[in-house]
Design a protein around this motif. Structure first.
Motif, PDB file in Angstrom:
ATOM      1  N   ALA A 200       0.775  -1.230   0.020  1.00 42.12           N
ATOM      2  CA  ALA A 200      -0.130   0.063   0.054  1.00 42.12           C
ATOM      3  C   ALA A 200       0.873   1.279   0.047  1.00 42.12           C
ATOM      4  O   ALA A 200       1.735   1.418   0.751  1.00 42.12           O
ATOM      5  CB  ALA A 200      -0.706  -0.089   1.270  1.00 42.12           C
ATOM      6  N   GLN A 201       0.588   2.222  -0.962  1.00 42.50           N
ATOM      7  CA  GLN A 201       1.185   3.404  -1.056  1.00 42.50           C
ATOM      8  C   GLN A 201       0.548   4.735  -1.042  1.00 42.50           C
ATOM      9  O   GLN A 201      -0.648   4.569  -1.768  1.00 42.50           O
ATOM     10  CB  GLN A 201       2.197   3.487  -2.436  1.00 42.50           C
ATOM     11  N   THR A 202       0.769   5.776  -0.222  1.00 40.88           N
ATOM     12  CA  THR A 202       0.239   6.834  -0.756  1.00 40.88           C
ATOM     13  C   THR A 202       1.064   7.969  -0.853  1.00 40.88           C
ATOM     14  O   THR A 202       2.269   8.184   0.108  1.00 40.88           O
ATOM     15  CB  THR A 202      -1.157   7.041   0.602  1.00 40.88           C
TER      16      THR A 202
ATOM     17  N   LYS B   2       7.347  -3.971   6.428  1.00 40.69           N
ATOM     18  CA  LYS B   2       7.945  -2.737   6.429  1.00 40.69           C
ATOM     19  C   LYS B   2       7.349  -1.589   6.124  1.00 40.69           C
ATOM     20  O   LYS B   2       6.710  -1.538   5.053  1.00 40.69           O
ATOM     21  CB  LYS B   2       9.131  -3.057   5.292  1.00 40.69           C
ATOM     22  N   ALA B   3       7.182  -0.613   7.078  1.00 39.62           N
ATOM     23  CA  ALA B   3       6.165   0.534   6.706  1.00 39.62           C
ATOM     24  C   ALA B   3       7.090   1.684   6.959  1.00 39.62           C
ATOM     25  O   ALA B   3       7.988   1.971   7.954  1.00 39.62           O
ATOM     26  CB  ALA B   3       5.163   0.308   7.953  1.00 39.62           C
ATOM     27  N   THR B   4       6.997   2.666   5.875  1.00 37.65           N
ATOM     28  CA  THR B   4       7.955   3.918   5.868  1.00 37.65           C
ATOM     29  C   THR B   4       7.211   4.932   5.697  1.00 37.65           C
ATOM     30  O   THR B   4       6.461   5.091   4.637  1.00 37.65           O
ATOM     31  CB  THR B   4       8.943   3.521   4.541  1.00 37.65           C
TER      32      THR B   4
ATOM     33  N   GLY C 106       6.460 -15.068   6.888  1.00 34.62           N
ATOM     34  CA  GLY C 106       5.105 -14.518   7.076  1.00 34.62           C
ATOM     35  C   GLY C 106       4.790 -13.659   5.646  1.00 34.62           C
ATOM     36  O   GLY C 106       5.526 -13.350   4.890  1.00 34.62           O
ATOM     37  N   ALA C 107       3.388 -13.245   5.589  1.00 33.76           N
ATOM     38  CA  ALA C 107       2.964 -12.598   4.475  1.00 33.76           C
ATOM     39  C   ALA C 107       3.863 -11.215   4.273  1.00 33.76           C
ATOM     40  O   ALA C 107       3.528 -10.295   5.548  1.00 33.76           O
ATOM     41  CB  ALA C 107       1.567 -12.332   4.274  1.00 33.76           C
ATOM     42  N   PRO C 108       4.421 -10.806   3.413  1.00 32.26           N
ATOM     43  CA  PRO C 108       4.900  -9.602   3.260  1.00 32.26           C
ATOM     44  C   PRO C 108       4.032  -8.268   3.100  1.00 32.26           C
ATOM     45  O   PRO C 108       2.911  -8.531   2.412  1.00 32.26           O
ATOM     46  CB  PRO C 108       5.741  -9.693   1.861  1.00 32.26           C
ATOM     47  N   ILE C 109       4.293  -7.413   4.052  1.00 33.17           N
ATOM     48  CA  ILE C 109       3.426  -6.332   4.005  1.00 33.17           C
ATOM     49  C   ILE C 109       4.237  -4.981   3.912  1.00 33.17           C
ATOM     50  O   ILE C 109       5.548  -4.765   4.661  1.00 33.17           O
ATOM     51  CB  ILE C 109       2.897  -6.078   5.384  1.00 33.17           C
ATOM     52  N   THR C 110       4.059  -4.254   2.748  1.00 36.78           N
ATOM     53  CA  THR C 110       4.761  -2.900   2.597  1.00 36.78           C
ATOM     54  C   THR C 110       3.814  -2.010   2.479  1.00 36.78           C
ATOM     55  O   THR C 110       3.156  -1.842   1.804  1.00 36.78           O
ATOM     56  CB  THR C 110       5.506  -3.114   1.047  1.00 36.78           C
ATOM     57  N   LEU C 111       4.317  -1.018   3.640  1.00 33.16           N
ATOM     58  CA  LEU C 111       3.555   0.227   3.592  1.00 33.16           C
ATOM     59  C   LEU C 111       4.322   1.432   3.309  1.00 33.16           C
ATOM     60  O   LEU C 111       5.409   1.438   3.784  1.00 33.16           O
ATOM     61  CB  LEU C 111       2.796   0.532   5.021  1.00 33.16           C
TER      62      LEU C 111
END
Lengths: 71, 489
Positions: B365-367, B385-387, B424-429
């Motif tokens: 997810a990207q904003t 990984k949330a940046t 685990g399921a990769p989550i990129t924010l």
């Protein structure tokens, strides 16, 4: 009838232009002549009226010794 | 000799007085329309009256005015020309004409609306008929039934300057049902009308449930229910309501107030080069959902739950992925209970995600400008990984996740929350400007709550007042007393 023809023509120039303007709009609204194409008629009418105003009045000029006369 | 003033001034005052008097005493007369159409005759009359006056004065030897029309009068003439031309253009030509017609339903400025009931027509329908409906302007309501024939009824509204014009347009635009093989074409023939009249035909049809449907229109709402075959709708501007359809749906609608589809067994494909529906609500879609407009794209495998989208927000719950959504509009996104995978790309807008208690989906997810909030179950297996480049990082999940600020300085407000389980399921924010919050899913719904139930359809509008109309009473019939507001605009 007054004999001041230029004054008369000058006086009726406005009303005739106004009537022409109205007629052009009528032709646009009720006919197929668009005002955007027929508006030069206003210039023509204006020019004709101006021309008539400037033409020498023969009745008025009687007795004058203008250039180019017969006598 | 003293010259008396012109008669034009008093004549104009009398004309204006008569006009207002008539508008008070005879509100049924279309005075604005008359003024818009016949104002040039005022100029002609004005000029003629002035001409007669001047010639008359000249004949009697009276003093003549230097100018037949004074400067002030010319100013008034210009004003009349501007206002009159504007009214004419507004009511007759160009894009304004459409605007006038659209708004005239409420404003009733130009012309009158004449209503004509449509005589019920029936035609036998072949098995698995393909029904094509062509209705440029007006609503279409189609209901599937256990029948082997097509029934068409409804109402026609014709906006015209006179009753004779409306009658003529009504005759020219008779509804036609033609059958060729399996195909049945229902035409309202509005394009056959040659005059200035504007026609809107609201038709109500009953068709065999097994039929497939193709509806083409430009302006008007569609309400289609209980059809088992595929449905294809094309329109420039339409509100669409679909319910209980047994196959796939394809919509190519450029603009509209509302798109509502529920209980569709097949997929739904929503295309358009325009802005699309202002408000969209989809629920219980058994097949793939595809939305493709110039600004927004969305795709998901199945929708057992609901999606609601309006200009400011997309909310969804119980979605089966893979899910892809991207938009360049300013829009917040809130999704709950989704599976498989989610790819989300928003330019301006907050993102709130709550995948739910099922297997953790892969999330990207990207904003650019907006906050991101993710609520995950405490026992979920994921690698996060949330940046954010500029914003706060809030780790409310626990020590499994670590907060890392770039350069070790919290004041820069740039950094990441990372951690989780390797398998685990990769989550990129990712957000460029905005805070990121990761918290445990405590079962509470994302705020604000998803809309619970679709709004109840509006009750039908009362028949419009026949003011400004000269309707024969037998023509003033409202055919759809039970039809919801979809047809009422």
């Amino acid at each position: 009838m007054v004999s001041d023809k230029p004054a008369l023509i000058r006086a009726i120039r406005g009303p005739i232009l106004l009537m022409t303007l109205g007629l052009l709009f009528v032709a646009d609204f009720f006919g197929s002549y668009r005002f955007s194409k027929t508006f030069p008629a206003l210039l023509i009418v204006f020019g004709v009226m101006w021309l008539l105003e400037r033409l020498p009045d023969r009745h008025h000029d009687d007795g004058r010794t203008g250039e180019g006369g017969f006598l | 000799m003293r010259r008396r003033g012109s008669l034009v001034g008093p004549a104009l005052i009398i004309l204006i007085g008569v006009w207002f008097l008539l508008s008070s005493l005879r509100p049924d007369l279309p005075l604005l329309e008359i003024a818009a159409r016949y104002w040039p005759f005022v100029l002609i009359g004005w000029g003629a009256l002035r001409l007669i006056e001047i010639v008359s004065w000249a004949a009697r030897g009276r003093a003549l005015p230097r100018a037949g029309i004074s400067g002030g009068e010319w100013t008034l003439v210009v004003l009349i020309c501007l206002v009159g031309s504007g009214m004419w253009v507004f009511s007759h030509r160009g894009p304004w004409r459409n605007l006038a017609v659209i708004t005239s339903n409420r404003l009733e400025i130009f012309g009158h609306t004449f209503d004509y009931p449509l005589e019920e027509q029936k035609a036998p329908a072949p098995k698995s008929a393909r029904i094509v409906i062509e209705n440029l302007r007006g609503g279409v309501r189609v209901t599937g039934a256990d029948t082997q024939e097509i029934t068409v009824s409804g109402r026609k509204s014709i906006r015209a300057f006179s009753e004779a014009d409306a009658d003529s347009a009504n005759r020219q635009s008779a509804i036609e049902i033609s059958t060729a093989g399996d195909q049945v074409v229902v035409r309202t023939n509005q394009d056959r009308v040659t005059g200035d009249q504007r026609i809107s035909t609201n038709i109500e049809m009953s068709v065999p449930r097994s039929a497939s449907l193709e509806v083409r229109g430009r302006y008007g709402d569609f309400e289609i229910s209980d059809i088992d075959g595929p449905v294809d709708i094309t329109s420039d501007n339409a509100g669409v309501r679909l319910e209980n359809l047994g196959s796939s749906v394809r919509l190519n609608v450029q603009r509209g107030d509302l798109l509502r589809a529920s209980n569709i067994k097949g997929g739904i494909e929503i295309l358009g080069n325009g802005s699309g529906a202002r408000e969209m609500e989809l629920s219980a879609i058994g097949g793939e959902v595809v939305l493709r407009t110039p600004l927004t794209e969305m795709r998901l495998a199945k929708l057992p739950g609901r999606i609601h989208m309006d200009p400011g927000e997309l909310t969804g719950s119980n979605l089966i992925g893979p899910i892809r959504y991207s938009t360049t509009r300013r829009r917040d996104v809130r999704l709950e209970d989704f599976t498989q995978s989610l790819e989300l790309s928003v330019v301006h807008g907050d993102i709130a995600l709550r995948p739910g208690s099922q297997a953790m989906p892969k999330i990207d997810a990207q904003t650019v400008s907006g906050e991101i909030e993710l609520a995950v179950p405490a026992n979920a297996k994921f690698l996060l990984k949330a940046t954010t480049r500029r914003g706060e990082l809030n780790n409310e999940f626990g020590s499994v996740l670590k907060t890392e600020y770039d350069g070790g300085s919290e004041s820069r407000m740039s950094g990441s929350i990372v951690g989780g389980i390797e398998q685990g399921a990769p989550i990129t924010l990712e957000t460029t400007r905005g805070s990121i919050t990761i918290r445990k899913d405590d079962g509470s719904s994302l705020t604000p709550a998803l809309p619970s139930q679709p709004e109840a359809p509006r009750p039908p509008d009362a028949p419009r007042s026949p003011r400004h109309r000269m309707l024969p009473s037998e023509k003033a019939v409202v055919i759809f007393p039970s039809l919801p507001g979809i047809f009422a605009r």
